[in-house]
Design an enzyme around this catalytic site. Structure first.
Site, mmCIF file in Angstrom:
data_model
loop_
_atom_site.group_PDB
_atom_site.id
_atom_site.type_symbol
_atom_site.label_atom_id
_atom_site.label_comp_id
_atom_site.label_asym_id
_atom_site.label_seq_id
_atom_site.Cartn_x
_atom_site.Cartn_y
_atom_site.Cartn_z
ATOM 1 N N LYS A 104 0.839 -1.208 0.000
ATOM 2 C CA LYS A 104 0.000 0.000 0.000
ATOM 3 C C LYS A 104 0.874 1.258 0.000
ATOM 4 O O LYS A 104 0.587 2.225 -0.704
ATOM 5 C CB LYS A 104 -0.930 -0.004 1.216
ATOM 6 C CG LYS A 104 -2.029 -1.059 1.113
ATOM 7 C CD LYS A 104 -2.779 -1.216 2.430
ATOM 8 C CE LYS A 104 -3.733 -2.404 2.359
ATOM 9 N NZ LYS A 104 -4.389 -2.683 3.655
ATOM 10 N N ASP B 199 -10.674 3.587 4.332
ATOM 11 C CA ASP B 199 -11.139 2.196 4.285
ATOM 12 C C ASP B 199 -12.659 2.133 4.181
ATOM 13 O O ASP B 199 -13.217 1.079 3.877
ATOM 14 C CB ASP B 199 -10.722 1.465 5.575
ATOM 15 C CG ASP B 199 -9.546 0.520 5.354
ATOM 16 O OD1 ASP B 199 -9.292 0.155 4.183
ATOM 17 O OD2 ASP B 199 -8.899 0.155 6.349
ATOM 18 N N GLN C 16 -4.174 -0.909 9.869
ATOM 19 C CA GLN C 16 -4.087 -2.243 9.275
ATOM 20 C C GLN C 16 -4.633 -3.316 10.221
ATOM 21 O O GLN C 16 -4.250 -3.376 11.396
ATOM 22 C CB GLN C 16 -2.622 -2.555 8.916
ATOM 23 C CG GLN C 16 -2.420 -3.892 8.244
ATOM 24 C CD GLN C 16 -3.084 -3.979 6.870
ATOM 25 O OE1 GLN C 16 -3.021 -3.046 6.071
ATOM 26 N NE2 GLN C 16 -3.740 -5.104 6.596
#
Ligand code: NDP
Length: 311
Positions: free
Chosen positions: A54, A124, A98
């Site tokens: 990412k 997200d 994460q």
């Protein structure tokens, strides 16, 4: 018949080329690039790989992409304090924490984190505000995996309106938002889960079948209507020789790879499905790369919305 391959890797590459000049234009106008902060708690080998990918994807399109690490010894309070600091940061437009979080943080840790992330930085798309806005069909930052799948289906010309879609899996991060996005595109949607009776028969009704289960090769030919588009979200590291032999015939290169390495990454869809499906995403190289690309899209959108009030 062999299914058309829906190449997520190639689409991700094209989308990154589309995003890069938009990032440069934002940076030129605003005097700084969009900023993404990724928070990683403790040591988790798979998370290290995901986070590295990412960060690299972010830097490749021109973002400022920062890794914020917390040690194994950190508490949930430390994590929430870090998120609050990032909420206030002028240079970060997106915050991603994460998963998975350390087990010691408790079963509701993820929900507590999502309750603290500022919704306008929630790249997200997991906060209650963004989920609620999506359910109501209002502009929102939407979960990356399902929005990447919609992008793939649309760009591949797979019709959704009026078609039957079946999503196997009802998680908050994949199954539920996937079903809602298909509904918004006017598909007739069924959601299945571990208690669904006669799962193969329900799935066989679908023109678009999305498998987000986490069980290697569970979706066999018996689940698939001939010609259906099958989207394989699952990412399963198979280490069992018997299962590997069930998934791949003798002489198959993936079986040879398994014997060489002792593990192989497979989806929820059995490879035999390629014989009946009209179109199929591979694993790896299907949904995974698009998830990362949609994170870039969301970060750019968040940056624009924060700076210009537009998405
Ligand atoms: P979860 O474990 O949160 O959810 C799995 C879902 O599958 C649950 O709803 C569960 O039902 C259902 N399920 C489990 N077993 C069966 C079964 N035998 N029959 C029918 N349904 C079943 O997983 P996630 O949604 O987080 O992830 C799913 C998969 O997708 C995983 O392999 C994950 O690694 C992968 N993934 C891939 C991403 C990518 O970018 N490619 C991104 C995110 C996830 P119930 O609710 O009844 O328990």
């Amino acid at each position: 018949m062999s299914a058309r391959v829906l190449d997520g890797q190639a689409l991700a590459g094209r989308m990154q080329q589309e995003i890069t000049p938009q990032v440069a234009a934002f940076a030129a106008r605003r005097g700084r690039p969009p900023g993404l902060a990724i928070v990683l708690v403790g040591q988790h080998p798979a998370s290290e790989v995901y986070v590295r990918n990412k960060l690299k994807a972010g830097r490749d399109v021109g973002f400022r992409a920062d890794l914020e690490r917390l040690p194994d010894t950190a508490s949930l309070g430390d994590l929430l304090a870090l998120v609050e600091r990032l909420n206030e940061s002028d240079v970060h437009d997106g915050i991603l924490v994460q998963a998975p979080l350390p087990k010691a943080f408790g079963p509701d840790a993820a929900a507590r984190v999502f309750d603290v992330i500022a919704p306008d930085k929630d790249v997200d798309g997991f906060t209650a505000v963004n989920v609620g806005r999506m359910v109501q069909g209002r502009p929102a930052l939407v979960a990356c995996t399902p929005s990447g799948i919609i992008e793939l289906l649309v760009r591949e010309g797979i019709p959704l309106e009026g078609r039957r879609a079946c999503v196997v899996g009802r998680s908050d991060i994949v199954g539920k938002p996937m079903a809602l996005l298909l509904l918004q595109r006017h598909a007739t949607v069924t959601i299945c889960h571990s208690k669904t009776a006669d799962l193969p028969a329900v799935c066989r009704e679908a023109d678009i079948l999305v498998a987000a289960i986490g069980r290697a090769g569970l979706v066999t030919k018996a689940f698939v209507k001939p010609g259906a588009a099958v989207i394989d979200v699952g990412m399963n590291q198979v280490t069992d020789a018997g299962l590997a032999a069930q998934l791949f015939p003798e002489g198959h290169p993936r079986l040879a790879k398994f014997r060489e390495r002792g593990s192989v990454l497979v989806g929820d869809v059995h490879p035999e499905v390629a014989e009946v499906a009209g179109a199929l995403t591979p694993v790896p190289g299907g949904v995974g790369p698009l998830t990362v690309t949609m994170l870039m899209m969301n970060t750019l959108r968040a940056a624009r919305a924060r700076m210009d009030g537009t998405r």
